[in-house]
Design a protein around this motif. Structure first.
Motif, short mmCIF file in Angstrom:
data_model
loop_
_atom_site.label_atom_id
_atom_site.label_comp_id
_atom_site.label_asym_id
_atom_site.label_seq_id
_atom_site.Cartn_x
_atom_site.Cartn_y
_atom_site.Cartn_z
N PRO A 146 -4.94 26.84 10.52
CA PRO A 146 -5.09 25.37 10.74
C PRO A 146 -6.40 25.00 10.53
O PRO A 146 -7.08 25.70 11.49
N LEU A 147 -7.28 24.11 10.39
CA LEU A 147 -8.07 23.38 10.08
C LEU A 147 -8.12 22.35 11.38
O LEU A 147 -7.81 21.38 9.73
N PRO A 148 -8.72 22.14 12.15
CA PRO A 148 -9.14 20.85 12.67
C PRO A 148 -10.00 20.84 12.97
O PRO A 148 -11.08 21.20 12.05
N GLY A 185 1.14 -1.31 0.19
CA GLY A 185 0.17 0.41 0.16
C GLY A 185 1.10 1.26 0.00
O GLY A 185 1.84 0.99 -0.68
N GLY A 186 0.52 2.02 0.77
CA GLY A 186 0.96 3.53 0.59
C GLY A 186 0.32 4.46 1.52
O GLY A 186 -1.14 4.39 2.05
N ALA A 187 1.27 5.76 2.13
CA ALA A 187 0.42 6.60 2.58
C ALA A 187 0.38 7.99 1.94
O ALA A 187 1.06 8.56 0.97
N VAL A 188 -0.89 8.90 2.77
CA VAL A 188 -0.51 10.19 2.11
C VAL A 188 -0.87 11.45 2.82
O VAL A 188 -1.84 10.73 3.94
N ASP A 189 -0.08 11.65 3.93
CA ASP A 189 0.01 13.31 4.51
C ASP A 189 0.26 14.23 3.83
O ASP A 189 0.34 14.58 3.22
N GLY A 190 -0.46 15.49 5.20
CA GLY A 190 -0.33 17.12 5.03
C GLY A 190 -0.94 17.85 6.38
O GLY A 190 -0.85 17.24 6.87
N HIS A 191 -1.68 18.63 5.47
CA HIS A 191 -1.89 20.09 6.33
C HIS A 191 -3.28 20.42 5.68
O HIS A 191 -3.65 20.58 4.02
N VAL A 192 -4.13 19.75 6.41
CA VAL A 192 -5.43 21.15 6.24
C VAL A 192 -6.03 22.39 6.79
O VAL A 192 -5.66 23.32 7.74
N ARG A 193 -5.71 23.46 5.66
CA ARG A 193 -6.04 24.92 6.43
C ARG A 193 -6.69 26.03 5.91
O ARG A 193 -7.60 24.61 4.83
N ARG A 194 -7.54 26.62 6.34
CA ARG A 194 -8.51 27.09 5.61
C ARG A 194 -7.74 28.37 4.67
O ARG A 194 -7.31 28.44 4.55
N GLU A 195 -9.24 29.20 4.01
CA GLU A 195 -8.17 30.04 3.36
C GLU A 195 -7.48 31.34 3.60
O GLU A 195 -6.79 31.61 3.27
N ASP A 196 -7.83 31.89 4.93
CA ASP A 196 -6.78 33.37 5.60
C ASP A 196 -5.43 31.43 5.92
O ASP A 196 -4.76 32.88 6.49
N GLY A 197 -5.07 30.36 5.75
CA GLY A 197 -3.85 30.35 6.78
C GLY A 197 -4.03 29.60 7.37
O GLY A 197 -3.09 28.23 7.96
#
Length: 326
Positions: free
Chosen positions: A87-89, A73-85
């Protein structure tokens, strides 16, 4: 006789090396590949010749394929942010295969970070959604190495309202409404229509500063809090800038046209200038409240002090010569 036939079949490669009764499957030590083994090789089993398949052979399944993880298999990672930069938890990430089946799911942490494992390599689609935001989807090619994908979600809310003139409540067109976040960065803007309405799209929950400005009006700034729904209505009233008006007269009370009137602020800087009309009247607009000095050209020049408060102030000047002296 039957046991002999089974043994002959094994030696001929026609069936799995399984013996009934006291016989057994090839031991685990016989199946484990060695560093030097990379092809089919003969081994002795109780004096008989048999063949084993090395794990490095193309015909042998890998450990990852057997377990459904690892190199399978494999993995994907990163960050999710709002339009203003920011972080979006709490954003939900769903990984689906090419057939639309869900194969993995995760959510973003407090810093917006996420990591999601795929059981198989190949093309997938990553779906991201969060409350108060527009969902998005991206193509993901899962490979042997972890793939990093940062995502930005646009707010699905809106800030709307009507801009009016204070006092009479008339709608104010062509007013500019600007939305800034707590860092002072502009995150939205709109211009009012003929009915005074404005609408800022892409708003998410949080605290903002709303600034409204229009020609001949005092700008207005106020702090608003957009709820979790992302939808807020806020009407704004703008007060007209102060107007200084008056007349220029000569001795005898006669009006003097074409007199230059200069208005200086408290620091002595020129704020505005105007000339009297044929009736000796002058008007200076867009003044803020405060103390001003009014200078009218004459012989000698005439100087006066005036305090501007509210929407309008009046100040007449009397020149020290007759009309025949000009």
């Amino acid at each position: 006789m039957a046991a002999l036939d089974a043994e002959l079949a094994v030696l001929a490669g026609e069936q799995d090396p399984v013996w009934e009764g006291a016989e057994r499957v090839l031991s685990e030590s016989e199946l484990v590949p060695t560093a030097s083994a990379a092809q089919h090789g003969p081994v002795d089993h109780n004096g008989r010749r048999a063949y084993r398949v090395d794990a490095l052979s193309p015909s042998a399944p890998s450990t990852g394929e057997l377990s459904g993880s690892g190199i399978g298999g494999g993995a994907v990672d990163g960050h999710v942010r709002r339009e203003d930069g920011h972080p979006l938890p709490g954003a939900v990430l769903t990984l689906i295969d090419q057939n639309g089946r869900q194969v993995a799911r995760a959510s973003s942490a407090a810093d917006g970070g996420y990591a999601i494992d795929a059981p198989e390599r190949g093309g997938h689609v990553l779906i991201v959604s969060a409350v108060g935001h527009q969902p998005t989807a991206v193509n993901v090619q899962v490979g042997q190495r972890t793939q990093r994908i940062d995502l930005t979600l646009v707010g699905s809310g809106e800030l709307s309202g009507v801009v009016r003139i204070a006092g009479n409540g008339s709608p104010l067109s062509n007013a500019t409404v600007t939305l800034t976040d707590m860092r002072g960065e502009v995150v939205g803007a709109a211009v009012t229509g003929v009915d005074g309405t404005y609408l800022c799209h892409g708003v998410v929950s949080g605290v903002y500063t709303v600034v409204a400005a229009a020609e001949h009006m005092r700008p207005s700034a106020i702090t608003v809090t957009v709820p979790d729904s992302g939808v807020l209505r806020h009407d704004i009233e703008l007060t007209a800038m102060a107007v200084l008006a008056g007349s220029a007269q000569a001795d005898g009370g006669r009006a003097v046209p074409d007199v230059l009137v200069t208005v200086l602020d408290a620091a002595g800087e020129v704020t505005a200038t105007a000339r009297t009309d044929e009736n000796g009247r002058y008007v200076v607009t867009d003044l803020v409240e405060g103390q001003y000095t009014v200078v009218a050209r004459g012989y000698p020049p005439v100087t006066g002090q005036v305090t501007v408060t509210g929407g309008e102030a009046a100040h007449d000047v009397r020149l020290g010569y007759g009309l025949g002296d000009r």
